[in-house]
Design a protein around this motif. Structure first.
Motif, PDB file in Angstrom:
ATOM      1  N   GLY A 118     -11.863  -5.523   7.893  1.00  0.00           N
ATOM      2  CA  GLY A 118     -10.872  -5.380   6.835  1.00  0.00           C
ATOM      3  C   GLY A 118     -11.459  -4.778   5.572  1.00  0.00           C
ATOM      4  N   GLU A 119     -10.843  -5.093   4.427  1.00  0.00           N
ATOM      5  CA  GLU A 119     -11.226  -4.444   3.174  1.00  0.00           C
ATOM      6  C   GLU A 119     -11.630  -5.416   2.070  1.00  0.00           C
ATOM      7  OE1 GLU A 119      -8.762  -1.189   1.842  1.00  0.00           O
ATOM      8  OE2 GLU A 119      -7.761  -1.078   3.777  1.00  0.00           O
ATOM      9  N   TYR A 120     -11.611  -6.720   2.342  1.00  0.00           N
ATOM     10  CA  TYR A 120     -11.913  -7.688   1.294  1.00  0.00           C
ATOM     11  C   TYR A 120     -13.301  -8.284   1.474  1.00  0.00           C
ATOM     12  CZ  TYR A 120      -7.113  -7.327  -0.257  1.00  0.00           C
ATOM     13  OH  TYR A 120      -5.930  -6.848  -0.743  1.00  0.00           O
ATOM     14  N   ARG A 121     -13.907  -8.619   0.335  1.00  0.00           N
ATOM     15  CA  ARG A 121     -15.253  -9.202   0.335  1.00  0.00           C
ATOM     16  C   ARG A 121     -15.154 -10.632  -0.171  1.00  0.00           C
ATOM     17  NH1 ARG A 121     -18.644  -4.009  -2.131  1.00  0.00           N
ATOM     18  NH2 ARG A 121     -17.034  -2.470  -1.585  1.00  0.00           N
ATOM     19  N   PRO A 122     -15.686 -11.582   0.589  1.00  0.00           N
ATOM     20  CA  PRO A 122     -15.581 -12.985   0.176  1.00  0.00           C
ATOM     21  C   PRO A 122     -16.121 -13.249  -1.220  1.00  0.00           C
ATOM     22  CG  PRO A 122     -16.349 -12.838   2.442  1.00  0.00           C
ATOM     23  CD  PRO A 122     -16.342 -11.439   1.897  1.00  0.00           C
ATOM     24  N   LEU A 163       4.051  -4.400   2.153  1.00  0.00           N
ATOM     25  CA  LEU A 163       3.938  -3.008   1.750  1.00  0.00           C
ATOM     26  C   LEU A 163       2.557  -2.669   1.197  1.00  0.00           C
ATOM     27  CD1 LEU A 163       7.411  -2.607   0.043  1.00  0.00           C
ATOM     28  CD2 LEU A 163       6.716  -1.702   2.244  1.00  0.00           C
ATOM     29  N   LEU A 164       1.761  -3.675   0.917  1.00  0.00           N
ATOM     30  CA  LEU A 164       0.411  -3.409   0.419  1.00  0.00           C
ATOM     31  C   LEU A 164      -0.417  -2.702   1.471  1.00  0.00           C
ATOM     32  CD1 LEU A 164      -1.895  -3.764  -1.620  1.00  0.00           C
ATOM     33  CD2 LEU A 164      -2.251  -6.062  -0.714  1.00  0.00           C
ATOM     34  N   GLY A 165      -0.236  -3.097   2.743  1.00  0.00           N
ATOM     35  CA  GLY A 165      -1.005  -2.479   3.811  1.00  0.00           C
ATOM     36  C   GLY A 165      -2.414  -3.008   3.921  1.00  0.00           C
ATOM     37  N   ARG A 166      -2.738  -4.065   3.183  1.00  0.00           N
ATOM     38  CA  ARG A 166      -4.083  -4.640   3.245  1.00  0.00           C
ATOM     39  C   ARG A 166      -3.974  -6.138   3.490  1.00  0.00           C
ATOM     40  NH1 ARG A 166      -5.386  -1.126  -1.357  1.00  0.00           N
ATOM     41  NH2 ARG A 166      -5.160  -2.850  -2.807  1.00  0.00           N
ATOM     42  N   ALA A 210      -4.961 -22.332  -5.916  1.00  0.00           N
ATOM     43  CA  ALA A 210      -4.827 -20.986  -6.489  1.00  0.00           C
ATOM     44  C   ALA A 210      -5.842 -20.083  -5.818  1.00  0.00           C
ATOM     45  CB  ALA A 210      -5.050 -20.997  -8.002  1.00  0.00           C
ATOM     46  N   ARG A 211      -5.474 -18.818  -5.685  1.00  0.00           N
ATOM     47  CA  ARG A 211      -6.390 -17.853  -5.071  1.00  0.00           C
ATOM     48  C   ARG A 211      -6.244 -16.503  -5.766  1.00  0.00           C
ATOM     49  NH1 ARG A 211      -3.178 -17.038   0.743  1.00  0.00           N
ATOM     50  NH2 ARG A 211      -1.344 -16.002  -0.144  1.00  0.00           N
ATOM     51  N   ALA A 212      -7.345 -15.769  -5.830  1.00  0.00           N
ATOM     52  CA  ALA A 212      -7.368 -14.447  -6.448  1.00  0.00           C
ATOM     53  C   ALA A 212      -8.317 -13.573  -5.647  1.00  0.00           C
ATOM     54  CB  ALA A 212      -7.825 -14.533  -7.901  1.00  0.00           C
ATOM     55  N   ALA A 213      -7.779 -12.510  -5.069  1.00  0.00           N
ATOM     56  CA  ALA A 213      -8.602 -11.589  -4.284  1.00  0.00           C
ATOM     57  C   ALA A 213      -8.680 -10.253  -5.009  1.00  0.00           C
ATOM     58  CB  ALA A 213      -8.027 -11.404  -2.884  1.00  0.00           C
ATOM     59  N   ASN A 262      -6.706   8.051  -0.246  1.00  0.00           N
ATOM     60  CA  ASN A 262      -7.474   6.933  -0.775  1.00  0.00           C
ATOM     61  C   ASN A 262      -7.856   6.021   0.387  1.00  0.00           C
ATOM     62  OD1 ASN A 262      -5.300   5.156  -0.207  1.00  0.00           O
ATOM     63  ND2 ASN A 262      -4.423   5.432  -2.244  1.00  0.00           N
ATOM     64  N   PRO A 263      -8.582   4.931   0.171  1.00  0.00           N
ATOM     65  CA  PRO A 263      -8.996   4.104   1.310  1.00  0.00           C
ATOM     66  C   PRO A 263      -7.853   3.571   2.158  1.00  0.00           C
ATOM     67  CG  PRO A 263     -10.325   3.568  -0.604  1.00  0.00           C
ATOM     68  CD  PRO A 263      -9.250   4.499  -1.082  1.00  0.00           C
ATOM     69  N   SER A 264      -6.620   3.569   1.621  1.00  0.00           N
ATOM     70  CA  SER A 264      -5.476   3.068   2.383  1.00  0.00           C
ATOM     71  C   SER A 264      -4.700   4.160   3.103  1.00  0.00           C
ATOM     72  CB  SER A 264      -4.526   2.303   1.445  1.00  0.00           C
ATOM     73  OG  SER A 264      -5.183   1.185   0.884  1.00  0.00           O
ATOM     74  N   GLY A 265      -4.957   5.437   2.777  1.00  0.00           N
ATOM     75  CA  GLY A 265      -4.250   6.504   3.458  1.00  0.00           C
ATOM     76  C   GLY A 265      -3.876   7.648   2.541  1.00  0.00           C
ATOM     77  N   PRO A 266      -3.111   8.628   3.051  1.00  0.00           N
ATOM     78  CA  PRO A 266      -2.736   9.803   2.261  1.00  0.00           C
ATOM     79  C   PRO A 266      -1.875   9.430   1.055  1.00  0.00           C
ATOM     80  CG  PRO A 266      -2.346  10.170   4.604  1.00  0.00           C
ATOM     81  CD  PRO A 266      -2.634   8.709   4.442  1.00  0.00           C
ATOM     82  N   CYS A 267      -2.076  10.142  -0.040  1.00  0.00           N
ATOM     83  CA  CYS A 267      -1.322   9.841  -1.259  1.00  0.00           C
ATOM     84  C   CYS A 267      -1.229  11.079  -2.139  1.00  0.00           C
ATOM     85  CB  CYS A 267      -1.970   8.691  -2.038  1.00  0.00           C
ATOM     86  SG  CYS A 267      -3.611   9.057  -2.695  1.00  0.00           S
ATOM     87  N   VAL A 268      -0.248  11.053  -3.018  1.00  0.00           N
ATOM     88  CA  VAL A 268      -0.155  12.062  -4.075  1.00  0.00           C
ATOM     89  C   VAL A 268      -1.128  11.627  -5.159  1.00  0.00           C
ATOM     90  CG1 VAL A 268       1.345  13.152  -5.775  1.00  0.00           C
ATOM     91  CG2 VAL A 268       2.252  12.555  -3.511  1.00  0.00           C
TER      92      VAL A 268
END
Length: 308
Positions: free
Chosen positions: A46-50, A34-37, A64-67, A238-244
């Motif tokens: 995509g939308e992530y930066r190494p 559901l995140l869509g990313r 462990a990982r943290a993005a 927002n960068p992911s799409g339409p929102c309230v």
């Protein structure tokens, strides 16, 4: 466990493969789809930066990982939305060592407390974040409207006026936001007020509206038939799409259900602009606004636990 743990950011030629190598079967339980990313780097479309993605490695394997994520024009990340691990101690240390401190949004299915496996996975992440110095802020409903939900009929009680351009418009929006946030249930706004007063809360909202790539021409101030200000609604993308983007009613106009009118108008505007999916969110504790979303046909598709 044996072996020293190394903590570092990823580099482009290894990013996606190494990030995906963490053997964590619980990640699929937490509503990630559901995140869509999906984890794909900017260089790959995509939308992530190494350089904003950190991993803990033991004997060459990810434990462990943290993005961290930010919009395309951001110079630093704005949210931590991936945090997974097989070693809780290493995970907490990873968050301590990463050179970013952003709000952590843990995405969960709506019934996460009723499912033992999901609850255990969620609580493990919450505890690891706490060990790294994060504190629980609020839990939020996340909604997703689609045409199958039905387009709610406009009540027709209010007049919606475009916000003027330039300083005059900014002044009108800030004035409305100050009044709205002078009495508010929103936890993020209350945190801003505790830090810097109502002025800070209003400015943070305006900064968010400007951050969204959608046009200012969508913003609307709402007025009662006699001309009194009722509130502000901001349809956004927002960068992911339409929102309230924002719904708010000034204190003296509350008790009439006007937030529903603003939400319906916001939905109509976004649909008129071509939206076939509209994301929205409100605090679980904000029961009046949650009731308006339900009445307008917005289903809860996710819970988000916010930590800062």
């Amino acid at each position: 466990m044996t072996g020293q743990v190394a903590f570092r950011a990823l580099v482009e030629d290894e990013a996606r493969e190494l990030f995906a190598s963490l053997p964590d079967p619980t990640a699929a339980l937490l509503g990630r789809s559901l995140l869509g990313r999906p984890y794909t780097t900017v260089a790959e479309g995509g939308e992530y930066r190494p350089e904003w993605t950190w991993v803990a490695l033991r004997d060459g394997g990810v434990v462990a990982r943290a993005a961290f994520w930010g919009g395309p024009d951001d110079t630093g990340p704005v949210v931590l939305d991936w945090f997974d691990f097989t070693d809780a101690d290493a995970a907490a240390e990873l968050l301590r060592r990463a050179p970013f401190r952003c709000e952590y949004e843990l995405m969960l299915p709506p019934d996460w407390r009723e499912r033992e496996d999901v609850r255990a996975a969620a609580e493990a992440r919450i505890e690891a974040a706490r060990a790294a110095g994060y504190a629980l802020l609020v839990e939020r409903h996340r909604y997703l409207w689609t045409p199958e939900c039905g387009l709610p009929e406009r009540p027709g009680r209010l007049e919606f006026r475009p916000v003027p351009d330039g300083g005059e418009g900014d002044g009108a929006v800030l004035d409305a936001l100050r009044r709205i946030h002078s009495v508010t249930l929103d936890v993020h706004a209350r945190r801003a007020i505790a830090e810097g007063g109502v002025e800070q809360a209003a400015q943070e909202e305006l900064d968010f509206f400007r951050w969204c790539p959608s046009p200012r021409s969508w913003w609307r101030l709402a007025y009662a038939p006699g001309g009194a200000l009722v509130g502000l609604q901001v349809p956004a993308r927002n960068p992911s799409g339409p929102c309230v983007g924002f719904i708010g009613v000034v204190p003296e106009q509350r008790g009439h259900g006007y937030a529903y009118d603003l939400l319906v108008e916001c939905t109509h505007r976004l649909v008129a602009e071509g939206a076939d999916r509209i994301a929205a969110a409100t605090d679980v504790t904000n029961t009046p606004m949650a009731a308006h979303f339900s009445r307008a046909g917005y289903p809860v598709v996710q819970r988000r636990v916010c930590m800062g």
